[in-house]
Scaffold this motif. Structure first.
Motif, PDB file in Angstrom:
ATOM      1  N   TYR A 154       0.803  -1.135   0.029  1.00  0.00           N
ATOM      2  CA  TYR A 154       0.198   0.082  -0.035  1.00  0.00           C
ATOM      3  C   TYR A 154       0.947   1.398   0.139  1.00  0.00           C
ATOM      4  O   TYR A 154       0.569   2.167  -0.844  1.00  0.00           O
ATOM      5  N   LYS A 155       1.919   1.236   0.832  1.00  0.00           N
ATOM      6  CA  LYS A 155       2.687   2.460   0.858  1.00  0.00           C
ATOM      7  C   LYS A 155       3.396   2.630  -0.329  1.00  0.00           C
ATOM      8  O   LYS A 155       3.370   3.966  -0.842  1.00  0.00           O
ATOM      9  N   GLN A 156       3.971   1.655  -1.003  1.00  0.00           N
ATOM     10  CA  GLN A 156       4.695   1.857  -2.300  1.00  0.00           C
ATOM     11  C   GLN A 156       3.784   2.470  -3.379  1.00  0.00           C
ATOM     12  O   GLN A 156       4.091   3.399  -3.963  1.00  0.00           O
ATOM     13  N   GLU A 157       2.700   1.844  -3.503  1.00  0.00           N
ATOM     14  CA  GLU A 157       1.332   2.298  -4.314  1.00  0.00           C
ATOM     15  C   GLU A 157       0.931   3.586  -4.203  1.00  0.00           C
ATOM     16  O   GLU A 157       0.632   4.408  -5.191  1.00  0.00           O
ATOM     17  N   CYS A 158       0.903   4.113  -3.227  1.00  0.00           N
ATOM     18  CA  CYS A 158       0.632   5.565  -2.542  1.00  0.00           C
ATOM     19  C   CYS A 158       1.488   6.455  -3.542  1.00  0.00           C
ATOM     20  O   CYS A 158       1.274   7.569  -4.168  1.00  0.00           O
ATOM     21  N   TYR A 159       2.754   6.130  -3.425  1.00  0.00           N
ATOM     22  CA  TYR A 159       3.874   6.770  -4.136  1.00  0.00           C
ATOM     23  C   TYR A 159       3.614   6.925  -5.678  1.00  0.00           C
ATOM     24  O   TYR A 159       3.542   7.929  -6.343  1.00  0.00           O
ATOM     25  N   ARG A 160       3.257   5.876  -6.203  1.00  0.00           N
ATOM     26  CA  ARG A 160       2.797   5.576  -7.490  1.00  0.00           C
ATOM     27  C   ARG A 160       1.739   6.519  -7.997  1.00  0.00           C
ATOM     28  O   ARG A 160       1.520   7.263  -8.977  1.00  0.00           O
ATOM     29  N   ILE A 161       0.673   6.436  -7.032  1.00  0.00           N
ATOM     30  CA  ILE A 161      -0.690   7.209  -7.366  1.00  0.00           C
ATOM     31  C   ILE A 161      -0.598   8.541  -7.249  1.00  0.00           C
ATOM     32  O   ILE A 161      -0.905   9.238  -7.963  1.00  0.00           O
ATOM     33  N   GLN A 162       0.561   8.996  -6.143  1.00  0.00           N
ATOM     34  CA  GLN A 162       0.810  10.532  -6.397  1.00  0.00           C
ATOM     35  C   GLN A 162       1.622  10.956  -7.570  1.00  0.00           C
ATOM     36  O   GLN A 162       1.195  12.068  -7.928  1.00  0.00           O
ATOM     37  N   GLN A 163       2.548  10.139  -8.025  1.00  0.00           N
ATOM     38  CA  GLN A 163       3.195  10.522  -9.263  1.00  0.00           C
ATOM     39  C   GLN A 163       2.383  10.436 -10.465  1.00  0.00           C
ATOM     40  O   GLN A 163       2.290  11.649 -11.068  1.00  0.00           O
ATOM     41  N   LEU A 164       1.555   9.915 -10.512  1.00  0.00           N
ATOM     42  CA  LEU A 164       0.461   9.590 -11.695  1.00  0.00           C
ATOM     43  C   LEU A 164      -0.550  10.884 -11.749  1.00  0.00           C
ATOM     44  O   LEU A 164      -0.903  11.599 -12.665  1.00  0.00           O
ATOM     45  N   GLY A 165      -0.821  11.081 -10.371  1.00  0.00           N
ATOM     46  CA  GLY A 165      -1.922  12.020 -10.302  1.00  0.00           C
ATOM     47  C   GLY A 165      -1.390  13.428 -10.383  1.00  0.00           C
ATOM     48  O   GLY A 165      -2.109  14.461 -11.079  1.00  0.00           O
ATOM     49  N   ASN A 166      -0.016  13.581 -10.175  1.00  0.00           N
ATOM     50  CA  ASN A 166       0.685  15.091 -10.344  1.00  0.00           C
ATOM     51  C   ASN A 166       1.269  15.021 -11.793  1.00  0.00           C
ATOM     52  O   ASN A 166       1.633  16.170 -12.298  1.00  0.00           O
ATOM     53  N   SER A 167       0.932  14.104 -12.619  1.00  0.00           N
ATOM     54  CA  SER A 167       1.552  14.145 -13.911  1.00  0.00           C
ATOM     55  C   SER A 167       0.646  14.485 -15.127  1.00  0.00           C
ATOM     56  O   SER A 167      -0.518  15.297 -14.702  1.00  0.00           O
ATOM     57  N   ILE A 168       0.985  14.816 -15.987  1.00  0.00           N
ATOM     58  CA  ILE A 168       0.255  15.272 -17.307  1.00  0.00           C
ATOM     59  C   ILE A 168      -1.168  14.691 -17.402  1.00  0.00           C
ATOM     60  O   ILE A 168      -1.784  15.209 -18.213  1.00  0.00           O
ATOM     61  N   LEU A 169      -1.277  13.603 -17.262  1.00  0.00           N
ATOM     62  CA  LEU A 169      -2.261  12.678 -16.933  1.00  0.00           C
ATOM     63  C   LEU A 169      -3.560  13.230 -16.013  1.00  0.00           C
ATOM     64  O   LEU A 169      -4.628  12.850 -16.191  1.00  0.00           O
ATOM     65  N   GLY A 170      -3.030  13.830 -14.926  1.00  0.00           N
ATOM     66  CA  GLY A 170      -3.956  13.895 -13.662  1.00  0.00           C
ATOM     67  C   GLY A 170      -5.026  14.618 -14.062  1.00  0.00           C
ATOM     68  O   GLY A 170      -6.093  14.218 -13.394  1.00  0.00           O
ATOM     69  N   GLU A 171      -5.017  15.804 -14.790  1.00  0.00           N
ATOM     70  CA  GLU A 171      -6.320  16.778 -15.032  1.00  0.00           C
ATOM     71  C   GLU A 171      -6.983  16.282 -16.033  1.00  0.00           C
ATOM     72  O   GLU A 171      -8.228  16.575 -16.442  1.00  0.00           O
ATOM     73  N   LYS A 172      -6.469  15.182 -16.901  1.00  0.00           N
ATOM     74  CA  LYS A 172      -7.527  14.539 -17.929  1.00  0.00           C
ATOM     75  C   LYS A 172      -8.753  13.818 -17.683  1.00  0.00           C
ATOM     76  O   LYS A 172      -8.452  12.910 -16.685  1.00  0.00           O
ATOM     77  N   ILE A 173      -9.631  13.951 -17.924  1.00  0.00           N
ATOM     78  CA  ILE A 173     -10.810  13.010 -18.093  1.00  0.00           C
ATOM     79  C   ILE A 173     -10.514  11.432 -18.448  1.00  0.00           C
ATOM     80  O   ILE A 173      -9.827  11.326 -19.396  1.00  0.00           O
ATOM     81  N   VAL A 174     -10.697  10.643 -17.363  1.00  0.00           N
ATOM     82  CA  VAL A 174     -10.320   8.993 -17.619  1.00  0.00           C
ATOM     83  C   VAL A 174     -10.985   8.751 -18.918  1.00  0.00           C
ATOM     84  O   VAL A 174     -10.213   8.035 -19.710  1.00  0.00           O
ATOM     85  N   ARG A 175     -12.237   8.938 -19.400  1.00  0.00           N
ATOM     86  CA  ARG A 175     -12.816   8.595 -20.426  1.00  0.00           C
ATOM     87  C   ARG A 175     -12.262   9.197 -21.684  1.00  0.00           C
ATOM     88  O   ARG A 175     -12.135   8.429 -22.747  1.00  0.00           O
ATOM     89  N   GLU A 176     -11.573  10.304 -21.642  1.00  0.00           N
ATOM     90  CA  GLU A 176     -10.849  11.025 -22.979  1.00  0.00           C
ATOM     91  C   GLU A 176      -9.178  10.425 -22.775  1.00  0.00           C
ATOM     92  O   GLU A 176      -8.514  10.969 -24.016  1.00  0.00           O
TER      93      GLU A 176
END
Length: 374
Positions: free
Chosen positions: A24-46
């Motif tokens: 869980y702890k390691q996955e939280c780091y990955r989630i934070q990285q992905l959320g702050n990336s260029i993908l974070g603000e994109k609509i999932v469906r798009e």
């Protein structure tokens, strides 16, 4: 629900899915990285395959802020796997997308598996340092790691109630793979645990993962050992299990906890080395014993105004001096050959090369070959 951004979907994933995982702890780091990336603000469906590929390529060019090294392909593969799992859940259960674009994008190619082996000298330096260290747990941890092939987390989570010192078995009720495992303890591992002082229950070691990581890093810096991870001790231990020649792959897997035998294929070259010894040894066992010992040994070179002295670092008091370096080396070769042959005749223990503990600069070391032509 159907217009969630990736960052929002990741938060939901962390609360509903990641929380149930061991990592869980390691996955939280990955989630934070992905959320702050260029993908974070994109609509999932798009999000498209082009978006995923762009993220992959840009991520591979980034550097780790803590280590200063380039992000590894393995890190990006883990992040893409997390994304793929999120899209599958989003498609099937959450209704926030119609497709999984990650499945159509190439993952970075994995580099060859790490093959770092612990040298005899490094092992002696580490064990001596750990033995003299203020916390006696460090020595026991290193010994247990080398003798059992347990992972760092498995060692630090050992409890006294799950260790049977009489049968020499350590029971691991909850491992990385989610299965229970019984690990045999060698006499060295058992004695290292006994020296800690046996108690009825509770954790064997007080170290945390972060604490051991810091202690390990400081130790290597002080000893001048480079590029050695604690996890390399597990690789070393598994290599030694194969080198025993008495265990098959299934038995090694039962000890190490590997679910997939494909992960152990990297050790098959050790079997080949045993076959070479058998082939050669079958011709003349005595000859093979002699040849195995007649190998080059490291020596230091010391110069004074008129004399050059060669000192064989793995032997007590074995030196040779002459007016020139070439003459000193020739004398050292003769003395080394004489010492080796005498030790073989008298059945004395012969040290392996490169086990010395002296601190010697690399530029002052030469290899002395007892069979070199004069």
């Amino acid at each position: 629900m159907t217009t969630k951004t990736l960052r929002e979907a990741l938060d939901h994933y962390r609360e509903k899915v990641s929380i149930l995982k061991k990592g869980y702890k390691q996955e939280c780091y990955r989630i934070q990285q992905l959320g702050n990336s260029i993908l974070g603000e994109k609509i999932v469906r798009e999000i498209t395959t082009v978006d995923i590929a762009t993220y992959r390529d840009e991520r591979l060019q980034q550097t780790n802020s803590k280590t200063g090294q380039q992000i590894s392909p393995a890190t990006v593969r883990l992040e893409m796997s997390l994304l793929s799992n999120l899209f599958e859940l989003g498609r099937i259960e959450w209704g926030i997308c119609d497709d999984n674009p990650v499945l159509k994008v190439r993952k970075p190619k994995m580099p060859p598996g790490r093959e770092r082996r612990l040298t005899s000298r490094e092992e002696r330096l580490i064990l001596r340092y750990a033995h003299n260290y203020g916390n006696s747990e460090l020595y026991a941890i290193v010994v247990v790691a080398l003798e059992t092939a347990m992972r760092q987390g498995e060692i630090l989570n050992l409890t006294w109630e799950h260790i049977n010192l009489k049968t020499r078995i350590a029971h691991l009720p909850d491992t990385k793979n989610g299965t229970r495992r019984d690990v045999p303890l060698s006499i060295k591992a058992r004695d290292a645990l006994i020296q800690l002082g046996i108690v009825g229950n509770g954790r064997v070691f007080s170290y945390t993962n972060a604490g051991l990581k810091t202690t390990w890093r400081v130790m290597l810096l002080r000893l001048g050992i480079e590029d050695l991870h604690f996890h390399d001790l597990r690789h070393e231990a598994i290599s030694r299990l194969f080198e025993l020649g008495t265990l098959d792959m299934m038995e090694v897997a039962a000890i190490s906890g590997h679910k997939s035998l494909s992960m152990l294929k990297r050790y098959t070259h050790l079997k080949a080395q045993r076959l070479v010894k058998k082939l050669e040894g079958g011709k003349s066992r005595g000859r093979q014993v002699v040849i195995n010992h007649l190998v080059p040994y490291p020596a230091s070179v010391a110069r004074t105004s008129n004399i050059v002295t060669i000192r064989l670092l793995d032997f007590e008091g074995l030196t040779a001096s002459a007016a020139t370096k070439e003459s000193a080396i020739t004398l050292a070769q003769d003395q080394l050959l004489r010492r080796l042959m005498t030790s073989i005749r008298d059945a004395e223990t012969i040290p392996q090369p490169d086990q010395y503990l002296d601190i010697v600069h690399e530029t002052d070391i030469v290899m002395i070959d007892p069979l070199a032509a004069a």
